[in-house]
Scaffold this motif. Sequence first.
Motif, PDB file in Angstrom:
ATOM      1  N   ARG A 163      16.168  24.765   4.978  1.00  0.00           N
ATOM      2  CA  ARG A 163      15.218  23.663   5.046  1.00  0.00           C
ATOM      3  C   ARG A 163      14.577  23.368   3.696  1.00  0.00           C
ATOM      4  O   ARG A 163      13.664  22.558   3.605  1.00  0.00           O
ATOM      5  N   LYS A 164      15.022  24.016   2.669  1.00  0.00           N
ATOM      6  CA  LYS A 164      14.440  23.846   1.341  1.00  0.00           C
ATOM      7  C   LYS A 164      15.026  22.613   0.658  1.00  0.00           C
ATOM      8  O   LYS A 164      16.200  22.301   0.815  1.00  0.00           O
ATOM      9  N   CYS A 165      14.193  21.909  -0.108  1.00  0.00           N
ATOM     10  CA  CYS A 165      14.679  20.734  -0.824  1.00  0.00           C
ATOM     11  C   CYS A 165      13.895  20.554  -2.120  1.00  0.00           C
ATOM     12  O   CYS A 165      12.825  21.127  -2.302  1.00  0.00           O
ATOM     13  N   LEU A 166      14.447  19.754  -3.012  1.00  0.00           N
ATOM     14  CA  LEU A 166      13.837  19.414  -4.297  1.00  0.00           C
ATOM     15  C   LEU A 166      13.615  17.906  -4.361  1.00  0.00           C
ATOM     16  O   LEU A 166      14.421  17.127  -3.854  1.00  0.00           O
ATOM     17  N   THR A 167      12.547  17.506  -5.011  1.00  0.00           N
ATOM     18  CA  THR A 167      12.308  16.099  -5.300  1.00  0.00           C
ATOM     19  C   THR A 167      12.505  15.904  -6.796  1.00  0.00           C
ATOM     20  O   THR A 167      11.913  16.632  -7.597  1.00  0.00           O
ATOM     21  N   THR A 168      13.344  14.946  -7.177  1.00  0.00           N
ATOM     22  CA  THR A 168      13.595  14.681  -8.589  1.00  0.00           C
ATOM     23  C   THR A 168      13.081  13.292  -8.953  1.00  0.00           C
ATOM     24  O   THR A 168      13.199  12.353  -8.172  1.00  0.00           O
ATOM     25  N   VAL A 169      12.510  13.201 -10.143  1.00  0.00           N
ATOM     26  CA  VAL A 169      11.995  11.940 -10.669  1.00  0.00           C
ATOM     27  C   VAL A 169      12.679  11.691 -12.003  1.00  0.00           C
ATOM     28  O   VAL A 169      12.580  12.500 -12.919  1.00  0.00           O
ATOM     29  N   GLN A 170      13.385  10.565 -12.102  1.00  0.00           N
ATOM     30  CA  GLN A 170      14.069  10.235 -13.349  1.00  0.00           C
ATOM     31  C   GLN A 170      13.848   8.777 -13.679  1.00  0.00           C
ATOM     32  O   GLN A 170      13.564   7.966 -12.801  1.00  0.00           O
ATOM     33  N   ASN A 191       5.290  23.737  -6.951  1.00  0.00           N
ATOM     34  CA  ASN A 191       5.787  24.134  -8.256  1.00  0.00           C
ATOM     35  C   ASN A 191       6.807  23.104  -8.735  1.00  0.00           C
ATOM     36  O   ASN A 191       7.339  22.325  -7.945  1.00  0.00           O
ATOM     37  N   GLY A 192       7.088  23.097 -10.034  1.00  0.00           N
ATOM     38  CA  GLY A 192       8.043  22.146 -10.572  1.00  0.00           C
ATOM     39  C   GLY A 192       8.407  22.475 -11.996  1.00  0.00           C
ATOM     40  O   GLY A 192       7.828  23.367 -12.615  1.00  0.00           O
ATOM     41  N   THR A 193       9.355  21.727 -12.520  1.00  0.00           N
ATOM     42  CA  THR A 193       9.821  21.930 -13.876  1.00  0.00           C
ATOM     43  C   THR A 193      10.395  20.627 -14.425  1.00  0.00           C
ATOM     44  O   THR A 193      10.688  19.699 -13.672  1.00  0.00           O
ATOM     45  N   VAL A 194      10.555  20.585 -15.747  1.00  0.00           N
ATOM     46  CA  VAL A 194      11.217  19.462 -16.418  1.00  0.00           C
ATOM     47  C   VAL A 194      12.571  19.962 -16.888  1.00  0.00           C
ATOM     48  O   VAL A 194      12.663  20.948 -17.602  1.00  0.00           O
ATOM     49  N   VAL A 195      13.636  19.286 -16.451  1.00  0.00           N
ATOM     50  CA  VAL A 195      15.006  19.687 -16.769  1.00  0.00           C
ATOM     51  C   VAL A 195      15.599  18.662 -17.721  1.00  0.00           C
ATOM     52  O   VAL A 195      15.447  17.447 -17.518  1.00  0.00           O
ATOM     53  N   GLN A 196      16.283  19.131 -18.749  1.00  0.00           N
ATOM     54  CA  GLN A 196      16.972  18.236 -19.689  1.00  0.00           C
ATOM     55  C   GLN A 196      18.414  18.057 -19.234  1.00  0.00           C
ATOM     56  O   GLN A 196      19.172  19.013 -19.196  1.00  0.00           O
ATOM     57  N   ASP A 197      18.788  16.829 -18.858  1.00  0.00           N
ATOM     58  CA  ASP A 197      20.143  16.520 -18.409  1.00  0.00           C
ATOM     59  C   ASP A 197      20.836  15.716 -19.506  1.00  0.00           C
ATOM     60  O   ASP A 197      20.232  14.794 -20.062  1.00  0.00           O
ATOM     61  N   PRO A 198      22.105  16.026 -19.822  1.00  0.00           N
ATOM     62  CA  PRO A 198      22.767  15.284 -20.904  1.00  0.00           C
ATOM     63  C   PRO A 198      22.971  13.800 -20.598  1.00  0.00           C
ATOM     64  O   PRO A 198      22.912  12.958 -21.496  1.00  0.00           O
ATOM     65  N   GLU A 199      23.189  13.436 -19.333  1.00  0.00           N
ATOM     66  CA  GLU A 199      23.425  12.031 -18.982  1.00  0.00           C
ATOM     67  C   GLU A 199      22.127  11.303 -18.654  1.00  0.00           C
ATOM     68  O   GLU A 199      21.936  10.166 -19.046  1.00  0.00           O
ATOM     69  N   LEU A 200      21.237  11.947 -17.908  1.00  0.00           N
ATOM     70  CA  LEU A 200      20.051  11.274 -17.390  1.00  0.00           C
ATOM     71  C   LEU A 200      18.813  11.459 -18.251  1.00  0.00           C
ATOM     72  O   LEU A 200      17.802  10.819 -18.006  1.00  0.00           O
ATOM     73  N   GLY A 201      18.863  12.334 -19.225  1.00  0.00           N
ATOM     74  CA  GLY A 201      17.683  12.604 -20.033  1.00  0.00           C
ATOM     75  C   GLY A 201      16.805  13.637 -19.353  1.00  0.00           C
ATOM     76  O   GLY A 201      17.293  14.553 -18.713  1.00  0.00           O
ATOM     77  N   GLN A 202      15.497  13.463 -19.478  1.00  0.00           N
ATOM     78  CA  GLN A 202      14.583  14.410 -18.855  1.00  0.00           C
ATOM     79  C   GLN A 202      14.347  14.027 -17.402  1.00  0.00           C
ATOM     80  O   GLN A 202      14.129  12.861 -17.092  1.00  0.00           O
ATOM     81  N   VAL A 203      14.383  15.042 -16.523  1.00  0.00           N
ATOM     82  CA  VAL A 203      14.192  14.838 -15.092  1.00  0.00           C
ATOM     83  C   VAL A 203      13.126  15.810 -14.622  1.00  0.00           C
ATOM     84  O   VAL A 203      13.178  17.007 -14.930  1.00  0.00           O
ATOM     85  N   ILE A 204      12.157  15.310 -13.866  1.00  0.00           N
ATOM     86  CA  ILE A 204      11.121  16.164 -13.280  1.00  0.00           C
ATOM     87  C   ILE A 204      11.607  16.625 -11.916  1.00  0.00           C
ATOM     88  O   ILE A 204      12.026  15.809 -11.096  1.00  0.00           O
ATOM     89  N   GLN A 205      11.537  17.928 -11.664  1.00  0.00           N
ATOM     90  CA  GLN A 205      11.909  18.490 -10.368  1.00  0.00           C
ATOM     91  C   GLN A 205      10.674  19.114  -9.746  1.00  0.00           C
ATOM     92  O   GLN A 205       9.945  19.860 -10.404  1.00  0.00           O
ATOM     93  N   LEU A 206      10.454  18.815  -8.464  1.00  0.00           N
ATOM     94  CA  LEU A 206       9.339  19.376  -7.714  1.00  0.00           C
ATOM     95  C   LEU A 206       9.856  20.037  -6.447  1.00  0.00           C
ATOM     96  O   LEU A 206      10.842  19.574  -5.866  1.00  0.00           O
ATOM     97  N   GLN A 207       9.165  21.086  -6.006  1.00  0.00           N
ATOM     98  CA  GLN A 207       9.557  21.748  -4.767  1.00  0.00           C
ATOM     99  C   GLN A 207       9.093  20.914  -3.583  1.00  0.00           C
ATOM    100  O   GLN A 207       8.008  20.352  -3.591  1.00  0.00           O
ATOM    101  N   GLY A 208       9.938  20.856  -2.561  1.00  0.00           N
ATOM    102  CA  GLY A 208       9.578  20.171  -1.325  1.00  0.00           C
ATOM    103  C   GLY A 208       9.887  18.687  -1.366  1.00  0.00           C
ATOM    104  O   GLY A 208      10.329  18.134  -2.365  1.00  0.00           O
ATOM    105  N   ASP A 209       9.637  18.038  -0.229  1.00  0.00           N
ATOM    106  CA  ASP A 209       9.858  16.596  -0.096  1.00  0.00           C
ATOM    107  C   ASP A 209       8.578  15.880  -0.510  1.00  0.00           C
ATOM    108  O   ASP A 209       7.657  15.713   0.280  1.00  0.00           O
ATOM    109  N   GLN A 210       8.514  15.449  -1.744  1.00  0.00           N
ATOM    110  CA  GLN A 210       7.320  14.817  -2.302  1.00  0.00           C
ATOM    111  C   GLN A 210       7.570  13.352  -2.663  1.00  0.00           C
ATOM    112  O   GLN A 210       6.864  12.798  -3.498  1.00  0.00           O
ATOM    113  N   ARG A 211       8.553  12.719  -2.034  1.00  0.00           N
ATOM    114  CA  ARG A 211       8.937  11.359  -2.438  1.00  0.00           C
ATOM    115  C   ARG A 211       7.787  10.372  -2.312  1.00  0.00           C
ATOM    116  O   ARG A 211       7.475   9.642  -3.255  1.00  0.00           O
TER     117      ARG A 211
END
Length: 113
Positions: free
Chosen positions: A41-48, A70-90
Amino acid sequence: MSELDVQIPTAFDPFAEANAEDAGAGSKEYVHVRIQQRNGRKCLTTVQGLKKEFSYNKILKDLKKEFCCNGTVVQDPELGQVIQLQGDQRKNVSTFLVQAGIVKKEHIKIHGF
């Protein structure tokens, strides 16, 4: 014969408006808010798609504090910087971005099931 004289436009482009609309739609920068399923039941919310002039770490810090996740900023080569958050935070993220004045409501696209 003057009644039947009809001017035929020679330089008329019927697809001019369609091409202009496509260029306008492509130039709009959208912020994509997605959900990714993890395990169970775990999911991530990503903001790009946020503008590069914003500090992603400050936005992440405010999001984490506001939604108690909790969350983090991930560097993606195609999309640039993406924010990831725990849970369904859309919904929470979209309302936060609009209220903070970071993005207009028309420029947010929410994806997911």
